[in-house]
Design a protein around this motif. Sequence first.
Motif, PDB file in Angstrom:
ATOM      1  N   SER A  92     -21.613 -19.632 -15.065  1.00  0.00           N
ATOM      2  CA  SER A  92     -22.913 -20.278 -14.878  1.00  0.00           C
ATOM      3  C   SER A  92     -22.773 -21.726 -14.398  1.00  0.00           C
ATOM      4  CB  SER A  92     -23.750 -20.201 -16.148  1.00  0.00           C
ATOM      5  OG  SER A  92     -23.168 -20.932 -17.179  1.00  0.00           O
ATOM      6  N   ASP A  93     -21.819 -22.485 -14.965  1.00  0.00           N
ATOM      7  CA  ASP A  93     -21.662 -23.876 -14.524  1.00  0.00           C
ATOM      8  C   ASP A  93     -21.071 -23.948 -13.122  1.00  0.00           C
ATOM      9  OD1 ASP A  93     -22.743 -24.877 -16.778  1.00  0.00           O
ATOM     10  OD2 ASP A  93     -20.854 -25.383 -17.757  1.00  0.00           O
TER      11      ASP A  93
ATOM     12  N   TYR B 173     -23.558 -20.735 -10.701  1.00  0.00           N
ATOM     13  CA  TYR B 173     -25.017 -20.774 -10.661  1.00  0.00           C
ATOM     14  C   TYR B 173     -25.540 -22.203 -10.561  1.00  0.00           C
ATOM     15  CZ  TYR B 173     -29.882 -20.208 -12.117  1.00  0.00           C
ATOM     16  OH  TYR B 173     -31.250 -20.265 -12.171  1.00  0.00           O
ATOM     17  N   LYS B 174     -25.051 -23.086 -11.449  1.00  0.00           N
ATOM     18  CA  LYS B 174     -25.558 -24.467 -11.417  1.00  0.00           C
ATOM     19  C   LYS B 174     -25.137 -25.178 -10.144  1.00  0.00           C
ATOM     20  CE  LYS B 174     -26.176 -24.949 -16.370  1.00  0.00           C
ATOM     21  NZ  LYS B 174     -25.639 -25.488 -17.624  1.00  0.00           N
ATOM     22  N   LYS B 175     -23.964 -24.821  -9.627  1.00  0.00           N
ATOM     23  CA  LYS B 175     -23.521 -25.410  -8.348  1.00  0.00           C
ATOM     24  C   LYS B 175     -24.488 -24.971  -7.227  1.00  0.00           C
ATOM     25  CE  LYS B 175     -20.512 -27.309  -5.400  1.00  0.00           C
ATOM     26  NZ  LYS B 175     -19.171 -26.815  -5.146  1.00  0.00           N
TER      27      LYS B 175
ATOM     28  N   LEU C 151     -27.596 -24.244  -7.571  1.00  0.00           N
ATOM     29  CA  LEU C 151     -28.851 -25.002  -7.733  1.00  0.00           C
ATOM     30  C   LEU C 151     -28.718 -26.412  -7.153  1.00  0.00           C
ATOM     31  CD1 LEU C 151     -29.966 -24.019 -11.370  1.00  0.00           C
ATOM     32  CD2 LEU C 151     -30.835 -23.117  -9.210  1.00  0.00           C
ATOM     33  N   THR C 152     -27.532 -27.008  -7.304  1.00  0.00           N
ATOM     34  CA  THR C 152     -27.303 -28.344  -6.729  1.00  0.00           C
ATOM     35  C   THR C 152     -27.300 -28.280  -5.204  1.00  0.00           C
ATOM     36  OG1 THR C 152     -25.976 -28.890  -8.665  1.00  0.00           O
ATOM     37  CG2 THR C 152     -25.727 -30.327  -6.763  1.00  0.00           C
TER      38      THR C 152
END
Lengths: 469, 83
Positions: A368-369, A372-374, A376-377
Amino acid sequence: MSESIIQDIQHKLNNKEVSCVQLVQEKIDALNASTKNANNSILAESALKQAADFDKQLASGKQLSGLEGIPFGVKDVYLLKGTISTASSNILKNYKSPYTATAIQKLIDAGAIPVSKENCDQFGHGSTNENSIFGTTKNAFDDSKVAGGSSGGSAVNVAQKNTVFSIGGDTGGSIRQPAGYNNVFGFKPTYGRVSRYGLMAYTSSSDCVGPFAETVKDIATTLNVMSGKDGKDQTSVESTSIDVNAFSKDIPAGTKVGVYKTFINHPSLDPSIKKEFHVLIEKLKDSGVTVKELDFFDGDTLTATYYIIALAETASNLSRIDGIAYGNRAMDKDSLASTYLDTRSEGFSEESKRRIIAGNQVLSVGYSDEIYKKALTVRKGIEAKFVKDFNEVDFILSPTAPSLPPTIGQSLKDPLTMYLSDMYTVGFSLGGLPTLSAPFEVANNVQITAAKGKDEEILRFAYAIEQSL
Amino acid sequence: MDKLEQLSNIKAGDVNISKITDFFETIKNVKDIDTLGSEDHIVKSDNLREDVVINCDPEEKALILDNFPAKQGTYLVVPKVIQ
């Protein structure tokens, strides 16, 4: 070519050149006779009843207006009370809509008559309309080619004039690309302009409701009816009505258009599309438009960002479909866990299972980090780039798809190629930007994109081009 | 894959997700992202509707019940939760 098929038909109805029942019956006959696999169910009984009501009003001297008496199609991911809404899936094969989606209800309230629930890729999972329990929708002009997707049935019905307009859903290009493959207009509005209430969710952060039609004015007319804030969709926004009668045939002086170099120079862009795109750009320059080349993210990054976010959201959205309260349940299992497992394994197609499983991987610990979060960035970076670009130009023009419609069966063998074929559409979805797919002498159509909320500006510009070609 | 099957409540069978996971490497390799000036395109939920139960009309209720996959008389049948 007429400026508005809707107005032409209403003129005929009001002049009693044709009755509403005759009109609707003609469309139903054409839908039944179609061999394109574009329709999951045809709503003959209810449509003819509504048509008869309009004939009574006409007989009493009333003139029809708005969308009164106009037959239209609905992608089978929208709820329409009392009808079967399948999302082209096995798991919802018998699901009866308990209520009607806000956008569809607004069209019905304006007098439009739904005549078909249209074929699509299951839950929007696909770009070819091959992922459907109702079979592959065939291209309007070539039975050996795909219709595109996921809103393939809607595009084909409009191209074949079996519906006057149709309502599709666009998450990463699902209106714009099939509009291109079938040579009709398809519009993805600014995210939030049209309520998503009653649309089966795929990727909630980019799902958009939009129309297919044969003319720009008909796109604007249907969009006006569907737009507006809806208390049942917290992401919906107020918008002003588009003044269709004020459209001008002249391109406004000083119009500036941007073209992304990374799109035009991508090696997978078909040379014939590239050539036709350049011809259109030259015509616009001759009309006084300033054209500026811009840098942008590469297609692989856009596609990866979009799919990672889409997978995560669809895994979450579809977790609710488990056969307990609705849907086809696997019966007589030993436990709740085995009921879930068998219901979902039997109910979803291979492509949907692939997306759900990969989506859960994206959201799991360890991914997720980093993933997924990448993503979103990166999405934030894409949005920031759009803000900068629309400080420099009014519109961005781009091809809709890099290749001509594939042969049926080809994409099933190589899903990655299918995903990458979305590279020109997904970026604008990530930005929530309004984009029109327009049949302006470029194979697969040309996309016209503007800044958020500039839906009217796109349609005014497109109308001027439409009238000049 | 067992854990993913469990999370998804789906038997993977022949489903191959490797084509999709190729995207993971692409996203890991994106460098120098300039997010300055980005604006959320998702509307902020600062105008929430009242948190009240609104009853649906009888026709809607009938359709919801009609969609229930298993019934015995007037009872709605669900799988055993406690063994």
